[in-house]
Write a protein that holds these residues in place. Structure first.
Motif, PDB file in Angstrom:
ATOM      1  N   VAL A 679      47.656 -10.271 -17.917  1.00  0.00           N
ATOM      2  CA  VAL A 679      46.297 -10.605 -17.508  1.00  0.00           C
ATOM      3  C   VAL A 679      45.982  -9.993 -16.144  1.00  0.00           C
ATOM      4  N   LEU A 680      46.945 -10.032 -15.229  1.00  0.00           N
ATOM      5  CA  LEU A 680      46.732  -9.437 -13.903  1.00  0.00           C
ATOM      6  C   LEU A 680      46.454  -7.947 -14.023  1.00  0.00           C
ATOM      7  N   ILE A 681      47.223  -7.282 -14.890  1.00  0.00           N
ATOM      8  CA  ILE A 681      47.027  -5.841 -15.085  1.00  0.00           C
ATOM      9  C   ILE A 681      45.687  -5.594 -15.773  1.00  0.00           C
ATOM     10  N   TRP A 705      46.235 -18.652 -15.732  1.00  0.00           N
ATOM     11  CA  TRP A 705      45.357 -18.968 -14.606  1.00  0.00           C
ATOM     12  C   TRP A 705      45.128 -17.722 -13.747  1.00  0.00           C
ATOM     13  N   VAL A 706      44.027 -17.765 -12.958  1.00  0.00           N
ATOM     14  CA  VAL A 706      43.918 -16.790 -11.878  1.00  0.00           C
ATOM     15  C   VAL A 706      45.094 -17.045 -10.934  1.00  0.00           C
ATOM     16  N   LEU A 707      45.507 -16.001 -10.259  1.00  0.00           N
ATOM     17  CA  LEU A 707      46.738 -16.124  -9.471  1.00  0.00           C
ATOM     18  C   LEU A 707      46.499 -16.832  -8.138  1.00  0.00           C
ATOM     19  N   GLU A 708      45.360 -16.538  -7.524  1.00  0.00           N
ATOM     20  CA  GLU A 708      45.146 -16.984  -6.149  1.00  0.00           C
ATOM     21  C   GLU A 708      44.435 -18.339  -6.082  1.00  0.00           C
ATOM     22  N   ASN A 709      44.927 -19.198  -5.201  1.00  0.00           N
ATOM     23  CA  ASN A 709      44.278 -20.478  -4.866  1.00  0.00           C
ATOM     24  C   ASN A 709      44.025 -21.367  -6.080  1.00  0.00           C
ATOM     25  N   SER A 710      44.924 -21.309  -7.049  1.00  0.00           N
ATOM     26  CA  SER A 710      44.749 -22.122  -8.253  1.00  0.00           C
ATOM     27  C   SER A 710      45.770 -23.258  -8.340  1.00  0.00           C
ATOM     28  N   GLN A 711      46.719 -23.308  -7.398  1.00  0.00           N
ATOM     29  CA  GLN A 711      47.767 -24.312  -7.466  1.00  0.00           C
ATOM     30  C   GLN A 711      47.770 -25.176  -6.209  1.00  0.00           C
ATOM     31  N   ILE A 712      48.196 -26.424  -6.386  1.00  0.00           N
ATOM     32  CA  ILE A 712      48.304 -27.353  -5.266  1.00  0.00           C
ATOM     33  C   ILE A 712      49.653 -27.110  -4.598  1.00  0.00           C
ATOM     34  N   ARG A 770      38.851 -12.487  -0.954  1.00  0.00           N
ATOM     35  CA  ARG A 770      37.594 -12.512  -1.682  1.00  0.00           C
ATOM     36  C   ARG A 770      37.889 -12.391  -3.177  1.00  0.00           C
ATOM     37  N   GLU A 771      37.285 -13.295  -3.967  1.00  0.00           N
ATOM     38  CA  GLU A 771      37.500 -13.283  -5.415  1.00  0.00           C
ATOM     39  C   GLU A 771      37.025 -11.955  -6.004  1.00  0.00           C
ATOM     40  N   PRO A 772      37.871 -11.267  -6.778  1.00  0.00           N
ATOM     41  CA  PRO A 772      37.361 -10.090  -7.504  1.00  0.00           C
ATOM     42  C   PRO A 772      36.386 -10.553  -8.575  1.00  0.00           C
ATOM     43  N   TYR A 788      51.045 -29.858 -14.057  1.00  0.00           N
ATOM     44  CA  TYR A 788      50.529 -30.833 -13.102  1.00  0.00           C
ATOM     45  C   TYR A 788      50.188 -30.228 -11.752  1.00  0.00           C
ATOM     46  N   TYR A 789      50.742 -29.058 -11.415  1.00  0.00           N
ATOM     47  CA  TYR A 789      50.583 -28.532 -10.060  1.00  0.00           C
ATOM     48  C   TYR A 789      49.353 -27.626  -9.917  1.00  0.00           C
ATOM     49  N   TYR A 790      48.539 -27.495 -10.999  1.00  0.00           N
ATOM     50  CA  TYR A 790      47.312 -26.710 -10.904  1.00  0.00           C
ATOM     51  C   TYR A 790      46.132 -27.589 -10.505  1.00  0.00           C
ATOM     52  N   ILE A 791      45.105 -26.959  -9.921  1.00  0.00           N
ATOM     53  CA  ILE A 791      43.895 -27.682  -9.545  1.00  0.00           C
ATOM     54  C   ILE A 791      43.145 -28.090 -10.816  1.00  0.00           C
ATOM     55  N   ARG A 792      42.152 -28.973 -10.654  1.00  0.00           N
ATOM     56  CA  ARG A 792      41.338 -29.401 -11.782  1.00  0.00           C
ATOM     57  C   ARG A 792      40.258 -28.341 -12.053  1.00  0.00           C
ATOM     58  N   ASP A 793      40.439 -27.521 -13.047  1.00  0.00           N
ATOM     59  CA  ASP A 793      39.452 -26.497 -13.397  1.00  0.00           C
ATOM     60  C   ASP A 793      39.665 -26.120 -14.857  1.00  0.00           C
ATOM     61  N   ARG A 794      38.739 -26.512 -15.723  1.00  0.00           N
ATOM     62  CA  ARG A 794      38.890 -26.266 -17.154  1.00  0.00           C
ATOM     63  C   ARG A 794      38.741 -24.789 -17.511  1.00  0.00           C
ATOM     64  N   GLN A 795      38.225 -24.000 -16.584  1.00  0.00           N
ATOM     65  CA  GLN A 795      38.099 -22.558 -16.824  1.00  0.00           C
ATOM     66  C   GLN A 795      39.217 -21.774 -16.136  1.00  0.00           C
ATOM     67  N   MET A 796      40.184 -22.491 -15.563  1.00  0.00           N
ATOM     68  CA  MET A 796      41.404 -21.905 -14.995  1.00  0.00           C
ATOM     69  C   MET A 796      41.100 -20.827 -13.947  1.00  0.00           C
ATOM     70  N   GLY A 797      39.967 -20.994 -13.252  1.00  0.00           N
ATOM     71  CA  GLY A 797      39.619 -20.089 -12.158  1.00  0.00           C
ATOM     72  C   GLY A 797      38.798 -18.891 -12.562  1.00  0.00           C
ATOM     73  N   TRP A 798      38.622 -18.637 -13.851  1.00  0.00           N
ATOM     74  CA  TRP A 798      37.953 -17.411 -14.301  1.00  0.00           C
ATOM     75  C   TRP A 798      36.433 -17.531 -14.231  1.00  0.00           C
ATOM     76  N   GLY A 799      35.915 -18.753 -14.161  1.00  0.00           N
ATOM     77  CA  GLY A 799      34.464 -18.923 -14.071  1.00  0.00           C
ATOM     78  C   GLY A 799      33.878 -18.311 -12.825  1.00  0.00           C
ATOM     79  N   ALA A 800      34.645 -18.286 -11.736  1.00  0.00           N
ATOM     80  CA  ALA A 800      34.156 -17.715 -10.486  1.00  0.00           C
ATOM     81  C   ALA A 800      34.267 -16.196 -10.465  1.00  0.00           C
ATOM     82  N   ARG A 801      34.903 -15.618 -11.476  1.00  0.00           N
ATOM     83  CA  ARG A 801      35.124 -14.166 -11.464  1.00  0.00           C
ATOM     84  C   ARG A 801      34.278 -13.429 -12.503  1.00  0.00           C
TER      85      ARG A 801
END
Length: 861
Positions: A679-681, A705-712, A770-772, A788-801
């Protein structure tokens, strides 16, 4: 499937509670030596590509109102009760060990088929796929349970296990205890099962200690005398040449045995002072003798292997195999053959404590990967595992899935079912035999039984075999023919290994770099000071477990992926060295590989990180429809483990992949996807394509998940060190000490773990990050429950990208199950549907474009 929007929440109190719960979850593991029988199955698993040949199953059709909570509690109680259901295996040096987890939480996946047109047929197909799914012996548990709901009151319960943790006796224990536990729990009562006196690991330790006693040598002497100079192969006529290696591909044929025949067998047994089993086996040996035209017949039979009363209630792999050798020459009367079979069986049972694996090791038969050593045909009688229709308030019926594997050339099992009816079942290798030949064998066996119960004093060559009409005298030439074949084999083999070792010319020096390398490896692994290039690995003391270490060392040094079976085909340095010199293995996959031809319109590009297994992507392609073109994009380097990709590595891979995909699709719209590192590639590929003003119509993401800022950060650290602690517990003692010294030294010197620091900088890059962002719409496949160690986001961070939004599809499975059945079929169907929509839209665009061009030309004319 559910479609959901982004929902980000945080709660410090809740996180603290989760942290407290997780601190209590890390449980220890217990280490035991593997039993000798387990060692053999583990070796066979290493020699063969992953297959389901040693999968066994217990199935129940349950009719009535099923209490799912009671069923789940029953399975969990059995897992807590029996170590074998929490066991995995690992090799340390040349010792195979059982790794038993203290706890193992069980899930029961439920497939609802009530809306299917034919739920019974669909349940069977799903059950067959489940039974055929192989296990990884390094990962516990080595069993799976599934439930298929055919109607609100009809369920299929299926438990599939690897034979290395169970046997036929164990399946009966499993069925009996499951019924007792479900009955109690469904009535709100506690378990009444008694505590088990020992663990399976205790049995394995006792077995290894017992092997140093004088009794073992006495029993080994019996077997070496009984089986010396035995024929290596029972040469039954086949319908195809024997493959160079066992394939385990099989099928089953079944025929009923009338109650009259069963009663007649009992009368003959009484007349011969024998048991019905002895009569049935003698008749089977006549069948083999007549068809193979061999009078020296070897057949394997299973025995329980539970000689201590403490083992009788354990689930585990206790069964042993005895090789029964009988002489059928001279056309004896059937009653005389039964008497001989009785003495053979009694002698074998008196020496049944020595595992089959040790007998093979002692006899050192000619090694051949195309057939089982010492015997290739099995015979057994047993009662079905399910012995009662009662299952709490439900009614239970045995549910049998026909096997598509066979671990021997041929196995005949006489089965007494739950209703006291008898069946003859033949499991056979389909690479050797066709169905019609097996049908004739079953018919011939029935004819033999029918004749011997009416005339047990008749000679064996006079027994009628419908498929061998007129061939009764063929056995008269066997001794001379056998002697001729044996002399021919001796001539081909030349001087025996023992004589060869005694000659002064035995040692041969290495003549090139590959042989010099192998000599050093041979000496190191075998602990020898001198090795010749023509010395057999096995004559020098090597055995199967050491062979695994040898191949692993060679792979580590040379980088060549060589199968363990190679050492059996080429056991000397002289014969093994060419495998290193020649390119005997297929070249690596190209960067762009076509997984499915399709029609070429709007292909799907599945992107994988270098070095990862991509078998799941091939399965996905098979479930996306024949018209859909599918390609795999995977670079050969860099292979990254234990650290994140650098930005330069990702950009370099993206540029290479863009050039590759444009070679088959010069312009968009592009559709691509991936999982984990892929996914990163893929994200970099999308950014590269959009910078070139190309359209990306679909970005499929598989539970990543997105890699950055997605985990507690606090919970991630807990999981990171918890994982390292589990690895630490599995290390040998010396490695534990070395690791502890490095850790303490790091504490005093203030050194920070480089790996941890690398992940820290990647996962939490700071305020300047900055989010790509990209235009491509995302189709996100995800698990219902995320770590359990991920933030609460049902779109796993991709909604912001993604500027065009995220469509979410949830599956109730684990992360590693997305590309396994049945999930891969669901994913493939959904993905194919989205791609079809894109294809149709592209067709409409092309039509509009062509119409516009046509109108322009007409205007000009």
């Amino acid at each position: 499937m559910r479609y959901e929007s982004q929902d980000v929440e945080s709660g410090k109190a809740e996180e603290k509670n989760r942290l407290a719960d997780l601190l209590l979850q890390a449980g220890p593991t217990y280490i035991y030596p593997a039993s000798l029988a387990q060692q053999r199955l583990w070796i066979l698993d290493q020699l063969q590509a992953k297959n389901s040949g040693y999968n066994v199953h217990l199935g129940l059709w349950l009719r009535g109102s099923l209490d799912l909570s009671a069923l789940h509690s029953s399975i969990q109680e059995m897992v807590n009760r029996h170590d074998s259901l929490r066991t995995a295996f690992r090799l340390e040096g040349d010792k195979l060990q059982q790794v038993v987890a203290e706890t193992c939480n069980v899930a029961i996946p439920i497939t609802d088929l009530t809306g299917v047109a034919d739920p019974t047929a669909e349940a069977y197909q799903l059950a067959r796929r489940e039974v055929m799914q192989p296990f990884d012996l390094g990962k516990a548990p080595l069993f799976r349970v599934r439930l298929f709901r055919a109607t609100p009151l009809d369920h299929v319960f299926l438990c599939t296990m690897h034979h290395i943790v169970t046997d036929a006796w164990s399946l009966q224990i499993f069925a009996k205890e499951l019924e007792q536990l479900y009955g109690a729990f469904s009535r709100g009562q506690a378990s009444s099962l008694p505590l088990l006196p020992i663990r399976y690991g205790d049995f394995a330790e006792w077995q290894l200690q017992w092997f140093h006693t004088e009794e073992v040598q006495q029993q080994l002497n019996y077997w070496t005398n009984k089986l010396k100079a035995a024929p290596a192969l029972l040469e039954l006529p086949t319908d195809a040449p024997r493959p160079p290696e066992q394939t385990f591909k099989g099928a089953i044929e079944v025929a009923s045995i009338s109650s009259d025949i069963i009663q007649g067998i009992e009368k003959v047994a009484t007349r011969c002072h024998a048991t019905p089993f002895m009569v049935q086996l003698a008749a089977f040996k006549v069948l083999l003798c007549r068809h193979a035209k061999q009078d020296d017949v070897m057949v394997g039979i299973p025995v329980a292997g539970r000689n201590q009363v403490e083992t009788e209630g354990l689930i585990g792999f206790f069964v042993n195999t005895l090789v029964l050798r009988d002489d059928l020459s001279g056309n004896p009367r059937f009653t005389d053959l039964v008497a001989q079979a009785r003495e053979t069986i009694l002698g074998a049972f008196s020496n049944a404590d020595v595992p089959f694996e040790k007998i093979v090791e002692e006899l050192q038969p000619e090694r051949n990967l195309s057939y089982n050593p010492l015997f290739q045909v099995m015979f057994a009688t047993l009662k079905s595992a399910v012995r009662s229709h009662q299952f709490g308030e439900l009614t239970a019926f045995p549910y049998v899935v026909s096997a598509e594997t066979s671990i021997f050339d041929l196995s005949m099992t006489l089965i007494e079912d739950i209703d006291r009816k008898w069946w003859a079942q033949v499991e056979y290798n389909t690479n050797l035999f066709r169905k019609d030949r097996i049908t004739r064998l079953l018919s011939d066996y029935a004819s033999i039984l029918q004749r011997v119960i009416s005339d047990p004093e008749g000679n064996i060559l006079s027994l009628p075999l419908p498929s061998l009409a007129g061939s009764g005298d063929a056995l008269n030439v066997i001794p001379a023919e056998k002697e001729r074949k044996e002399k021919q084999k001796q001539k081909q083999r030349g001087t025996s290994p023992a004589v060869a070792r005694s000659t002064p010319e035995r040692r041969f020096k290495p003549i090139d770099r590959e042989q010099e390398l192998l000599v050093d490896v041979w000496k190191d692994i075998l602990g020898l000071s001198e090795v010749g290039i023509r010395d057999s690995f096995f004559d020098l003391g090597g055995h199967s477990l050491i062979a695994v270490r040898l191949i692993a060392r060679i792979q580590e040094i040379t980088g060549k992926q060589i199968p363990v079976s190679a050492i059996f085909r080429a056991p000397t340095i002289e014969t093994f060295a060419p495998l290193l010199r020649q390119n005997i293995l297929p070249p690596p996959d190209p960067e762009l590989m076509n997984l499915q031809e399709g029609d070429g319109a709007v292909p799907f590009f599945a992107i994988a990180a270098p070095g990862v297994d991509t078998f799941g992507l091939s399965l996905l392609a098979q479930h996306m429809g024949n018209n859909q073109s599918v390609y795999k994009l995977q670079g050969h380097a860099p292979i990254v483990w234990g650290r994140p990709f650098t930005k330069d590595e990702l950009r370099s891979l993206a540029k290479e992949h863009v050039a590759a995909l444009r070679s088959v699709q010069p312009h968009g719209p592009y559709c691509l996807g991936g999982m984990c590192g892929g996914v990163l590639i893929a994200q970099e590929v999308i950014l590269e394509l959009e910078s070139m003003h190309e359209e990306v119509a679909l970005f499929a993401i598989f539970d990543t998940w997105v890699l950055e800022n997605s985990q507690i950060r606090l919970l991630w650290r807990l999981d990171y060190y918890r994982g390292r602690l589990q690895i630490f517990r599995r290390l040998p003692q010396q490695e534990r000490l070395n690791t502890t010294r490095r850790f303490v030294k790091g504490l005093f010197l203030g050194n920070r773990n480089g790996t941890e620091a690398g992940w820290d900088e990647t996962y939490w890059p700071g305020e300047k990050f900055r989010e790509p962002q990209f235009q491509a719409p995302v189709l996100l496949f995800k698990r219902v429950r995320q770590p359990y160690y991920y933030i609460r986001d049902r779109q796993m961070g991709w909604g912001a990208r993604s500027m065009r939004g995220v469509e979410t599809c949830e599956l109730n499975c684990r992360h590693d199950e997305f590309f396994r059945q049945p999930q891969v079929g669901i994913v493939g169907q959904i993905l194919a549907s989205r791609l079809q929509g894109i294809r149709e839209l592209e067709t409409q665009r092309a039509y509009v474009f062509s119409q516009h061009n046509s109108y322009s030309l007409e205007s000009k004319s």
